[in-house]
Every structure is written in structure tokens, then in C-alpha cells.
Design an enzyme around this catalytic site. Structure first.
Site, mmCIF file in Angstrom:
data_model
loop_
_atom_site.group_PDB
_atom_site.id
_atom_site.type_symbol
_atom_site.label_atom_id
_atom_site.label_comp_id
_atom_site.label_asym_id
_atom_site.label_seq_id
_atom_site.Cartn_x
_atom_site.Cartn_y
_atom_site.Cartn_z
ATOM 1 N N CYS A 78 1.187 -1.607 -0.681
ATOM 2 C CA CYS A 78 0.090 0.624 -0.258
ATOM 3 C C CYS A 78 0.902 1.401 0.123
ATOM 4 O O CYS A 78 0.237 2.134 -0.731
ATOM 5 C CB CYS A 78 -0.880 -0.256 1.004
ATOM 6 S SG CYS A 78 -0.700 0.191 2.997
ATOM 7 N N HIS B 243 -2.131 0.758 7.760
ATOM 8 C CA HIS B 243 -2.113 0.599 6.058
ATOM 9 C C HIS B 243 -1.806 2.569 6.453
ATOM 10 O O HIS B 243 -1.802 3.320 7.254
ATOM 11 C CB HIS B 243 -3.927 0.607 6.283
ATOM 12 C CG HIS B 243 -4.660 0.689 4.865
ATOM 13 N ND1 HIS B 243 -3.894 -0.184 3.816
ATOM 14 C CD2 HIS B 243 -5.860 0.967 4.367
ATOM 15 C CE1 HIS B 243 -4.682 -0.154 2.640
ATOM 16 N NE2 HIS B 243 -5.449 0.427 3.110
ATOM 17 N N ASP C 33 -8.013 4.466 -2.092
ATOM 18 C CA ASP C 33 -7.675 3.728 -1.522
ATOM 19 C C ASP C 33 -6.687 2.545 -2.598
ATOM 20 O O ASP C 33 -7.596 2.116 -3.276
ATOM 21 C CB ASP C 33 -8.762 2.944 -0.301
ATOM 22 C CG ASP C 33 -8.319 1.973 0.537
ATOM 23 O OD1 ASP C 33 -7.287 1.252 -0.106
ATOM 24 O OD2 ASP C 33 -9.251 1.357 1.067
#
Length: 491
Positions: A272, A404, A425
Site C-alpha cells: 500500500c 495501512h 484506497d
């Protein structure tokens, strides 16, 4: 063979035993060999011995009775007494004093007693002392038991310490695997492994596998992203939507065009941070004011290339503490990165940025309204009055929280004065993001992006925001400062 019960002498027959008793023990006055009592005959003397000097009780558990002078053992206490009389009589019956009174000497301490009863009581005291000594010895044994117990406890503690060390080592290895620091391979290895698994499950044809493998190898060789997870045009679609369908939105600010990148088979579960950097970089490359800083970058780099770029920043001296945490190596690993690595990479590219730590909630129920207010201030600093949709020249904001990271691409100010972040996202697949490109967008599709104050309740958030360029001299100063760097904290 017969043994004399008084002196222990061995005799062959009973007549010889009787004659021996008469000669050795009943001469003249038939005197008792154990005291001064005189008897008229053997029977009387025997009765006296049985009554005045009874056979002692059973020998102590320590062994048969022993002579107190020489340590010789006997079958019975009376035999030992006879032995004492015959062998050590001079100690028991010393010469009588001049007044004719007989004295009795203690065989243990040489104390002289006036009669045999006093001597017997005195000797009993010695026996009591001996018994107490045995108790002391037993107590000493108990102390040894305590030492043994202590040794056992120490061994148990040692084993427990080894077990705890083993558990800690396993937990550390688990964390290493979780955060990609276990040398199990990186993007390339995970891509190949997952594609092979897809083929084995029948979800991918072998021909497609070989084609995707060839494409991936070419992408890695050139260090650029293959674009297979990219969705472009979302910001432009949002701008059109807000211009046509304002509804309950008072004003909205949007970043300069940002491409969305989502995780692939090669970085699922750990990529991520790299995907958010790709989103941020896509906006910077479309903004002419950053051309000078990014003249050496024309295409979005792939994840292994980004890892190498961060390593280059470390080699320049940025964030030595962070570099040490990763052992100065990211390439070929599945290591998670965060706000500090993004800050170091951007600064090494001469991009002026700041890292801000919202280290605790600032609102009720664990919320972070100060984070929302800071983002509004960032986007609205150059607001043009009266415009409801503001397509700013601001790059998006990198946002990190536990486990995250995401990218803030804009913010809504509602008619009731509440704020709502617009967030890309990397965990959202392209199929979902492409729904936002349709002309029939509505509030339902925007749920993918909207995050109200009550939606962000992690304990801590960090953001990295770009706002200009750095001169070469300023870059050197930032590099030196990063060696003692701490994020700015919002109280």
C-alpha cells in the site's frame, strides 16, 4: 558355643559357663559387676541384675549398641555393659578414696559420681545430647534439601527463560514475515508464486501466465510500472459530478489529477505504501511546477524501482534510523514502508514536504477532527471566493495509520459545516474505481471515497504533504535535519 552375658567370653558347655560365672563374677561376696551390690548366691545376683540393671530397649535406628570408649558393638546393651566392665573397668571403678566410699566415673566426660544412679542419670544426659545432635544433623540435611529445592527452582527459571526467549524469537520471526523482513523474496517472487497458484486453481490459463510473466520481467527490467492496476480520470469525473450534482455539499476542493493504483498479485498485503507513492507521483508529474525536480522521472516507477529509490535516499544520509530498521535494504523484500520513508524519498527528489503526526484523538469517541481541519486548511489556502468546486494545484496527501496507508485527494465542506475527506484506497480494485468514471455517478458510488470524521478512529495518523520545491542547498539542510528528525505533532 555359649557366650557369657556379663563379659562376652565364649564357653563350650553350660557347666563351664557356671564355673566361669563362679570364678569370674561371683567370687567371694558374689558382687554385682555393674555396681557395688553383694549377693549370697548366683540366683540372687541374677535377680539383682535383672531388677537393678534391666536390659535396655531396642538399639536406636542408627545401628547396634556401641561401647562409649572404644566403639566396639555388641548384640545387646547388656553385652556392651559387660564389655565395658571387663575391658574398661578401671574407668568405672576407680580406687575408692581413703574413707572407703566407692565413686563412679562417667565414661564420657570423666565426671566422678557418688553412686550408680547419679552416674546413670548423668549418662542419660549425654544420650539426650547425642539425640539432639542427631536432630541437628537431620536439620542440616533439611538445609541441603533447601539448597536442592533452590537448584530445582533455578533450573525451572532457566527453562522458563529459554521458553520465553523461544516465544519471543518466534514472535519476532512472525513480525518479520508479516512486515516482509524475513528474506522470503519480494515483488517478483510473490508475483510468480501467485500466478502459478492461479494456474493451478484453473483461474488463469498457462498462455496468460507466460504472457504476464514476460510483461512483468520487461517492466522490472525498465523499472516502470506496467499500468495494469491504474485507473485514470477519476479526479476529472469528480469535478464534473460536483458541478452538476451539488446537493448538500457547500464546497469541495480537489487535488490536481491523480491516477489510482491498486495492489496486484505481486504486492498484495504489503504494497500500500508504494501504491500511494505512485498516486502522489502521478499528480506531481502532471503539475508543471515540479518539472525541474522530476526531470529524471518520466514514467511511474514499479515497486522494486521505488524500493531502490528509497535505498538511494538512505545512502545520501536521509533517515539513518529508519535505514537501520530495514538493515539498509528494501529491494527484493516485502517490507512495509510508512510516512518516514515517503518523506525521505520525496525530500531526496528535492520536493518540499512536511510530515505531521496526529498522535492522539482530538474529538469524542476517538475521532480526529483536527486532522480534517488541517486538510481543509491545506486545500483552501488559495481559495477563490464564490467557487463551489475548486480544482486546486495541490498534490494529494499521503496518509498513514496502523497497518495501512491511503491517499487524500480532496475534501468536502457540507452545508451543515461538517467535513468529509475524499480518499483513494490502494485496496480498492480497478473495477470499483472505474464505476466513478461513468456519467451517472451518484452518492452511492462516492461511498468508495467519502470518509467522515466518525470513519477515521485509529489511534494515530501521520500525513505527508508536498508544497513546493527545494533548492540543492535546502535539500542538504533537510538531509542533515532528518538525521535528528521527529515529526511535527499536532496537539
Amino acid at each position: 558355643m555359649l557366650l557369657c552375658e556379663l563379659c562376652g567370653q565364649a564357653l563350650r558347655t553350660e557347666p563351664e559357663m557356671r564355673r566361669h560365672l563362679l570364678r569370674a563374677h561371683l567370687e567371694r561376696e558374689s558382687r554385682c559387676p555393674l555396681c557395688s551390690f553383694s549377693a549370697p548366691g548366683y540366683d540372687e545376683l541374677r535377680a539383682h541384675v535383672d531388677s537393678a540393671h534391666p536390659e535396655p530397649g531396642p538399639a536406636p535406628a542408627g545401628g547396634p549398641p556401641q561401647c562409649p570408649f572404644c566403639g566396639e558393638t555388641g548384640a545387646s546393651g547388656r553385652q556392651v555393659e559387660a564389655h565395658v566392665r571387663s575391658r574398661h573397668g578401671h574407668l568405672l571403678d576407680p580406687p575408692a578414696p581413703g574413707n572407703g566410699q566407692r565413686l563412679y566415673e562417667c565414661p564420657v566426660c570423666d565426671l566422678v559420681c557418688a553412686n550408680c544412679q547419679i552416674l546413670q542419670e548423668h549418662v542419660d544426659l549425654h544420650l539426650e545430647e547425642h539425640r539432639f545432635s542427631e536432630v541437628d544433623i537431620n536439620v542440616g540435611g533439611s538445609l541441603s534439601d533447601l539448597e536442592l529445592a533452590q537448584q530445582l527452582q533455578n533450573e525451572e527459571d532457566r527453562q522458563q527463560g529459554l521458553e520465553e526467549a523461544r516465544r519471543e524469537r518466534e514472535e519476532f520471526q512472525k513480525l518479520q514475515r508479516q512486515y516482509g523482513l524475513d528474506s522470503s523474496g519480494g515483488y517478483k517472487q510473490q508475483s510468480l508464486k501467485n500466478m502459478e497458484r492461479e494456474v493451478a486453481r484453473g483461474r488463469m490459463q498457462p498462455s496468460e501466465y507466460h504472457k504476464r510473466k514476460a510483461d512483468m520481467m520487461e517492466s522490472l527490467a525498465f523499472g516502470v510500472d506496467d499500468g495494469k492496476t491504474k485507473t485514470s480520470g477519476v479526479i476529472e469525473a469528480l469535478c464534473r459530478y460536483y458541478q452538476n450534482e451539488i446537493k448538500d455539499v457547500r464546497c469541495v476542493w480537489l487535488s490536481t489529477g491523480v491516477d489510482h493504483f491498486h495492489s496486484s498479485l505481486g504486492d498484495k498485503g504489503w504494497g500500500c505504501g508504494y501504491r500511494n507513492f505512485q498516486m502522489l507521483l502521478s499528480s506531481l508529474l502532471s503539475n508543471g511546477m515540479y518539472n525541474d525536480c522530476l526531470r529524471d522521472i518520466t514514467l511511474i516507477p514499479c515497486i522494486p524501482k521505488i524500493q531502490s529509490m528509497i535505498e538511494d535516499a538512505w545512502k545520501e544520509g536521509f533517515d539513518p534510523q529508519g535505514a537501520s530498521h530495514f538493515s539498509n535494504r528494501l529491494h527484493g523484500t516485502k517490507a512495509w514502508i510508512g510516512a518516514c520513508e515517503i518523506y525521505s524519498l520525496l525530500t531526496s527528489l528535492r520536493l518540499k514536504c512536511q510530515i505531521i503526526d496526529f498522535h492522539k484523538p482530538t474529538g469524542p469517541l476517538g475521532t480526529h477532527p483536527r486532522l480534517f481541519e488541517w486538510v481543509l486548511s491545506y486545500y483552501s489556502s488559495n481559495r477563490e471566493g464564490g467557487t463551489k468546486v475548486v480544482c486546486t494545484r495541490k498534490p494529494p496527501i499521503y496518509m498513514q495509520h496502523q497497518g495501512h496507508s491511503r491517499t487524500i485527494v480532496g475534501i468536502e465542506e457540507r452545508k451543515n459545516r461538517t467535513l468529509c475527506l475524499l480518499i483513494f484506497d490502494p485496496g480498492c480494485p480497478s473495477q470499483e474505481m472505474q464505476k466513478l468514471l461513468k456519467q451517472s455517478n451518484d452518492d452511492t458510488s462516492l461511498k468508495l471515497l467519502r470518509k467522515f470524521v466518525g470513519s477515521l478512529k485509529d489511534k494515530q495518523y501521520q500525513i505527508v504533504a508536498v508544497d513546493g520545491e527545494l533548492s540543492p542547498e535546502e535539500k542538504v539542510v533537510r538531509c542533515q535535519a532528518s538525521q535528528v528528525f521527529t515529526a511535527e505533532r499536532i496537539p
